[in-house]
Design a protein around this motif. Structure first.
Motif, PDB file in Angstrom:
ATOM      1  N   THR A   8       0.827  -1.206   0.000  1.00  0.00           N
ATOM      2  CA  THR A   8       0.000   0.000   0.000  1.00  0.00           C
ATOM      3  C   THR A   8       0.858   1.252   0.000  1.00  0.00           C
ATOM      4  OG1 THR A   8      -0.077   0.287   2.401  1.00  0.00           O
ATOM      5  CG2 THR A   8      -1.662  -1.233   1.445  1.00  0.00           C
ATOM      6  N   GLY A   9       0.262   2.343  -0.366  1.00  0.00           N
ATOM      7  CA  GLY A   9       0.906   3.650  -0.240  1.00  0.00           C
ATOM      8  C   GLY A   9       1.406   4.238  -1.537  1.00  0.00           C
ATOM      9  N   GLY A  10       2.066   3.427  -2.363  1.00  0.00           N
ATOM     10  CA  GLY A  10       2.571   3.939  -3.633  1.00  0.00           C
ATOM     11  C   GLY A  10       3.771   4.849  -3.496  1.00  0.00           C
ATOM     12  N   SER A  11       4.731   4.475  -2.647  1.00  0.00           N
ATOM     13  CA  SER A  11       5.939   5.291  -2.473  1.00  0.00           C
ATOM     14  C   SER A  11       6.758   5.315  -3.762  1.00  0.00           C
ATOM     15  CB  SER A  11       6.792   4.723  -1.338  1.00  0.00           C
ATOM     16  OG  SER A  11       7.376   3.495  -1.733  1.00  0.00           O
ATOM     17  N   PRO A  12       7.699   6.260  -3.890  1.00  0.00           N
ATOM     18  CA  PRO A  12       8.572   6.283  -5.075  1.00  0.00           C
ATOM     19  C   PRO A  12       9.307   4.959  -5.283  1.00  0.00           C
ATOM     20  CG  PRO A  12       8.748   8.343  -3.901  1.00  0.00           C
ATOM     21  CD  PRO A  12       7.912   7.443  -3.045  1.00  0.00           C
ATOM     22  N   ASP A  13       9.725   4.320  -4.191  1.00  0.00           N
ATOM     23  CA  ASP A  13      10.397   3.021  -4.310  1.00  0.00           C
ATOM     24  C   ASP A  13       9.466   1.959  -4.884  1.00  0.00           C
ATOM     25  OD1 ASP A  13      12.759   4.004  -3.291  1.00  0.00           O
ATOM     26  OD2 ASP A  13      12.319   3.410  -1.231  1.00  0.00           O
ATOM     27  N   ALA A  14       8.193   2.073  -4.562  1.00  0.00           N
ATOM     28  CA  ALA A  14       7.232   1.059  -4.980  1.00  0.00           C
ATOM     29  C   ALA A  14       7.102   0.972  -6.498  1.00  0.00           C
ATOM     30  CB  ALA A  14       5.867   1.330  -4.365  1.00  0.00           C
ATOM     31  N   TYR A  15       7.272   2.087  -7.176  1.00  0.00           N
ATOM     32  CA  TYR A  15       7.186   2.061  -8.636  1.00  0.00           C
ATOM     33  C   TYR A  15       8.241   1.107  -9.205  1.00  0.00           C
ATOM     34  CZ  TYR A  15       6.599   3.792 -13.416  1.00  0.00           C
ATOM     35  OH  TYR A  15       6.343   3.886 -14.762  1.00  0.00           O
ATOM     36  N   LYS A  16       9.456   1.221  -8.676  1.00  0.00           N
ATOM     37  CA  LYS A  16      10.522   0.323  -9.124  1.00  0.00           C
ATOM     38  C   LYS A  16      10.255  -1.104  -8.649  1.00  0.00           C
ATOM     39  CE  LYS A  16      15.542  -0.212  -9.339  1.00  0.00           C
ATOM     40  NZ  LYS A  16      15.427  -0.608 -10.757  1.00  0.00           N
ATOM     41  N   PHE A  17       9.676  -1.238  -7.438  1.00  0.00           N
ATOM     42  CA  PHE A  17       9.337  -2.576  -6.942  1.00  0.00           C
ATOM     43  C   PHE A  17       8.354  -3.269  -7.890  1.00  0.00           C
ATOM     44  CE2 PHE A  17      10.012  -1.238  -2.213  1.00  0.00           C
ATOM     45  CZ  PHE A  17      11.388  -1.219  -2.437  1.00  0.00           C
ATOM     46  N   LEU A  18       7.415  -2.501  -8.407  1.00  0.00           N
ATOM     47  CA  LEU A  18       6.461  -3.061  -9.366  1.00  0.00           C
ATOM     48  C   LEU A  18       7.156  -3.423 -10.676  1.00  0.00           C
ATOM     49  CD1 LEU A  18       3.451  -0.632  -8.740  1.00  0.00           C
ATOM     50  CD2 LEU A  18       3.462  -3.085  -8.274  1.00  0.00           C
ATOM     51  N   GLU A  19       8.044  -2.542 -11.126  1.00  0.00           N
ATOM     52  CA  GLU A  19       8.787  -2.811 -12.360  1.00  0.00           C
ATOM     53  C   GLU A  19       9.662  -4.053 -12.225  1.00  0.00           C
ATOM     54  OE1 GLU A  19       9.640   1.248 -14.826  1.00  0.00           O
ATOM     55  OE2 GLU A  19      10.852   0.947 -13.018  1.00  0.00           O
ATOM     56  N   GLU A  32       6.916  -6.297  -6.027  1.00  0.00           N
ATOM     57  CA  GLU A  32       5.494  -6.209  -5.709  1.00  0.00           C
ATOM     58  C   GLU A  32       4.668  -6.574  -6.938  1.00  0.00           C
ATOM     59  OE1 GLU A  32       4.465  -2.395  -4.144  1.00  0.00           O
ATOM     60  OE2 GLU A  32       5.891  -2.504  -2.480  1.00  0.00           O
ATOM     61  N   THR A  33       3.517  -7.171  -6.686  1.00  0.00           N
ATOM     62  CA  THR A  33       2.606  -7.532  -7.775  1.00  0.00           C
ATOM     63  C   THR A  33       1.582  -6.441  -8.013  1.00  0.00           C
ATOM     64  OG1 THR A  33       2.858  -9.838  -7.100  1.00  0.00           O
ATOM     65  CG2 THR A  33       1.047  -9.335  -8.606  1.00  0.00           C
ATOM     66  N   ALA A  34       1.206  -5.771  -6.943  1.00  0.00           N
ATOM     67  CA  ALA A  34       0.258  -4.656  -7.039  1.00  0.00           C
ATOM     68  C   ALA A  34       0.435  -3.748  -5.836  1.00  0.00           C
ATOM     69  CB  ALA A  34      -1.183  -5.170  -7.110  1.00  0.00           C
ATOM     70  N   ASN A  35      -0.035  -2.518  -5.988  1.00  0.00           N
ATOM     71  CA  ASN A  35       0.073  -1.560  -4.899  1.00  0.00           C
ATOM     72  C   ASN A  35      -1.211  -0.740  -4.820  1.00  0.00           C
ATOM     73  OD1 ASN A  35       0.880   1.008  -3.431  1.00  0.00           O
ATOM     74  ND2 ASN A  35       2.815  -0.129  -3.341  1.00  0.00           N
ATOM     75  N   MET A  36      -1.747  -0.627  -3.609  1.00  0.00           N
ATOM     76  CA  MET A  36      -2.934   0.206  -3.387  1.00  0.00           C
ATOM     77  C   MET A  36      -2.428   1.625  -3.093  1.00  0.00           C
ATOM     78  SD  MET A  36      -5.182  -2.177  -3.763  1.00  0.00           S
ATOM     79  CE  MET A  36      -4.005  -3.094  -4.793  1.00  0.00           C
ATOM     80  N   VAL A  46      -2.873  -0.059  -8.386  1.00  0.00           N
ATOM     81  CA  VAL A  46      -2.014  -0.118  -9.571  1.00  0.00           C
ATOM     82  C   VAL A  46      -1.318  -1.470  -9.593  1.00  0.00           C
ATOM     83  CG1 VAL A  46      -0.028   0.860 -10.775  1.00  0.00           C
ATOM     84  CG2 VAL A  46      -1.622   2.379  -9.574  1.00  0.00           C
ATOM     85  N   ALA A  47      -1.479  -2.201 -10.710  1.00  0.00           N
ATOM     86  CA  ALA A  47      -0.845  -3.519 -10.861  1.00  0.00           C
ATOM     87  C   ALA A  47       0.442  -3.391 -11.664  1.00  0.00           C
ATOM     88  CB  ALA A  47      -1.801  -4.485 -11.550  1.00  0.00           C
ATOM     89  N   ALA A  48       1.343  -4.336 -11.474  1.00  0.00           N
ATOM     90  CA  ALA A  48       2.648  -4.300 -12.135  1.00  0.00           C
ATOM     91  C   ALA A  48       2.526  -4.352 -13.655  1.00  0.00           C
ATOM     92  CB  ALA A  48       3.507  -5.458 -11.639  1.00  0.00           C
ATOM     93  N   ASP A 104       0.294  -2.839 -15.428  1.00  0.00           N
ATOM     94  CA  ASP A 104      -0.272  -1.608 -15.973  1.00  0.00           C
ATOM     95  C   ASP A 104       0.010  -0.459 -14.998  1.00  0.00           C
ATOM     96  OD1 ASP A 104      -1.645   0.426 -17.170  1.00  0.00           O
ATOM     97  OD2 ASP A 104      -3.647  -0.433 -16.867  1.00  0.00           O
ATOM     98  N   LEU A 105       1.041   0.321 -15.301  1.00  0.00           N
ATOM     99  CA  LEU A 105       1.473   1.398 -14.410  1.00  0.00           C
ATOM    100  C   LEU A 105       0.931   2.768 -14.826  1.00  0.00           C
ATOM    101  CD1 LEU A 105       5.212   0.336 -13.997  1.00  0.00           C
ATOM    102  CD2 LEU A 105       3.319  -0.099 -12.420  1.00  0.00           C
ATOM    103  N   SER A 106      -0.034   2.770 -15.720  1.00  0.00           N
ATOM    104  CA  SER A 106      -0.522   4.035 -16.278  1.00  0.00           C
ATOM    105  C   SER A 106      -1.229   4.922 -15.249  1.00  0.00           C
ATOM    106  CB  SER A 106      -1.460   3.765 -17.454  1.00  0.00           C
ATOM    107  OG  SER A 106      -2.599   3.030 -17.029  1.00  0.00           O
ATOM    108  N   GLU A 107      -1.751   4.321 -14.183  1.00  0.00           N
ATOM    109  CA  GLU A 107      -2.496   5.093 -13.189  1.00  0.00           C
ATOM    110  C   GLU A 107      -1.613   5.638 -12.064  1.00  0.00           C
ATOM    111  OE1 GLU A 107      -5.809   5.830 -13.338  1.00  0.00           O
ATOM    112  OE2 GLU A 107      -5.676   4.978 -15.341  1.00  0.00           O
ATOM    113  N   TRP A 108      -0.322   5.420 -12.177  1.00  0.00           N
ATOM    114  CA  TRP A 108       0.586   5.779 -11.094  1.00  0.00           C
ATOM    115  C   TRP A 108       0.682   7.295 -10.888  1.00  0.00           C
ATOM    116  CZ3 TRP A 108       3.033   2.838  -7.560  1.00  0.00           C
ATOM    117  CH2 TRP A 108       4.024   3.455  -6.792  1.00  0.00           C
ATOM    118  N   ILE A 109       0.631   7.734  -9.614  1.00  0.00           N
ATOM    119  CA  ILE A 109       0.859   9.132  -9.232  1.00  0.00           C
ATOM    120  C   ILE A 109       2.021   9.150  -8.256  1.00  0.00           C
ATOM    121  CG2 ILE A 109      -0.089  11.178  -8.115  1.00  0.00           C
ATOM    122  CD1 ILE A 109      -2.858  10.260  -8.927  1.00  0.00           C
ATOM    123  N   ASP A 110       3.087   9.847  -8.615  1.00  0.00           N
ATOM    124  CA  ASP A 110       4.297   9.804  -7.800  1.00  0.00           C
ATOM    125  C   ASP A 110       4.200  10.733  -6.589  1.00  0.00           C
ATOM    126  OD1 ASP A 110       7.259   8.647  -8.372  1.00  0.00           O
ATOM    127  OD2 ASP A 110       7.369  10.501  -7.205  1.00  0.00           O
TER     128      ASP A 110
END
Length: 373
Positions: free
Chosen positions: A295-306, A310-314, A351-353, A355-361
């Motif tokens: 959860t949270g969507g931290s800046p690190d999480a974007y790379k974790f998804l890539e 992580e498989t998904a992040n709330m 946001v799932a790994a 499809d990162l189009s909905e990501w807000i940094d």
């Protein structure tokens, strides 16, 4: 006799001439009443227009002075910010967003880190009171600690606002400006819902945050509700609580749960730092394909998804939380405005790994500012 007659005729003639001249003078008419009234009205209109122009000029000058005073008062403001723990990435980015918004309005910010220590948070509040700041924002350790700090600010007659938790259950709403934070129950619900829909026959291990701050407790409400609503497709087979919401916690707790022998096929990690530790434990156990939702969507999480950590992040853009918190405090200090909603929630975006189009940094402070303002 003849001469006397001529004299008499001359006198009579002179009198006739004088009478005629007098009659001609009296025949000149005074101005017509209508013409006089029109002239008087024209004069009055000119005077009225002049008065209106002067009044409008005075009004404009007053407005300019008020605007200048407002700008000056904003430029002269100093706000205090008491952090829960700046080493916590969520708190760090929220405070940075608060400072970014303050900079846009010329407001100075004094940030004090309580380092997850109630005594230090009290000392921080005492310091800000002594500095006579114009407003204070707190990121509390717990609702009870928030109540204590709010009381101190009230006694010093300093406006105070709250972020990250709803304190309505422990503090009368009249004692603080507003509160901003995630509705953690909704995030927890979304995480379990996502796993139930994307992991077949999901058996989830909940690597949870620390007990006692109110955050985990709120998450758990949503988690329990989702487990009930999706009981035909997911069950929670275990839960262990962290001490500091850290990567080390995630590693140790997941390792311990793996060693317990309980079967699981997915993990719900309560934040991105915990998720990173969970993944490390899975790799060490040869279970790196196990889905981890955070959860949270931290800046690190974007790379974790890539990278597949992580498989998904709330996701929840904490930058919005910081900016909104500043706005609430600033609006109140400048104009006495209180938000219609005493508690304002941060949006949750799954946001799932794949499809990162909905990501807000989180670091997009300008975007968060534009969103709020």
């Amino acid at each position: 006799m003849k001469n006397k007659t001529k004299k008499l005729l001359s006198i009579v003639l002179c009198m006739i001439i004088l009478f005629a001249m007098s009659a001609c003078g009296s025949s000149k008419k005074d101005p017509e009443p209508k013409e006089t009234e029109a002239a008087e009205e024209a004069v009055k209109e000119k005077e009225t227009d002049a008065d209106a122009t002067e009044a409008e000029k005075d009004s404009t000058e007053d407005e300019d002075e008020e605007s200048a005073e407002a700008e000056e008062s904003s430029d002269d403001l100093t706000f205090g910010y008491i952090a829960y723990q700046m080493s916590d990435i969520w708190n760090e980015y929220s405070s940075k967003a608060f400072e970014y918004a303050a900079k846009q309005h010329g407001v100075e910010v004094v940030v004090l880190d309580s380092q997850n220590d109630i005594a230090q948070s009290v000392s921080a509040m005492e310091s800000l009171i002594q500095q006579e700041v114009d407003g204070i924002s707190i990121f509390p350790i717990s609702p009870e600690q928030a109540a204590q700090l709010i009381k101190m600010a009230n006694e010093a007659d300093i406006p105070i606002t709250v972020e990250n938790i709803d304190v309505a259950d422990v503090v009368d709403e009249s004692q603080y400006v507003a509160a901003v934070g995630c509705v953690y129950g909704d995030i927890g619900y979304s995480a379990i819902e996502w796993l139930s829909q994307n992991v077949e026959d999901a058996k989830v291990f909940y690597c949870a945050g620390a007990v006692g701050g109110g955050v985990f407790e709120a998450y758990k409400v949503g988690v329990d509700q989702a487990l009930e609503d999706y009981s035909d497709s997911i069950e929670m087979v275990g839960m262990l609580n962290a001490e500091a919401w850290s990567t080390e916690d995630g590693l140790n707790l997941t390792t311990n749960f793996i060693n317990s022998g309980v079967e699981f096929n997915c993990i719900f990690a309560n934040n991105d730092q915990i998720a990173q530790g969970c993944y490390q434990a899975l790799v060490e156990a040869g279970m790196e394909d196990t889905p981890v939702v955070s959860t949270g969507g931290s800046p690190d999480a974007y790379k974790f998804l890539e990278d597949g950590i992580e498989t998904a992040n709330m996701t929840a853009p904490v930058s919005i939380q910081g900016v909104q918190t500043f706005k609430n405090l600033h609006d109140y200090v400048i104009s006495g405005t209180i938000p219609a909603e005493k508690f304002q929630s941060v949006p949750v975006i799954p946001v799932a790994a794949d499809d990162l189009s909905e990501w807000i940094d989180w670091s997009d402070f300008e975007g968060a500012y534009d969103f709020v303002y």
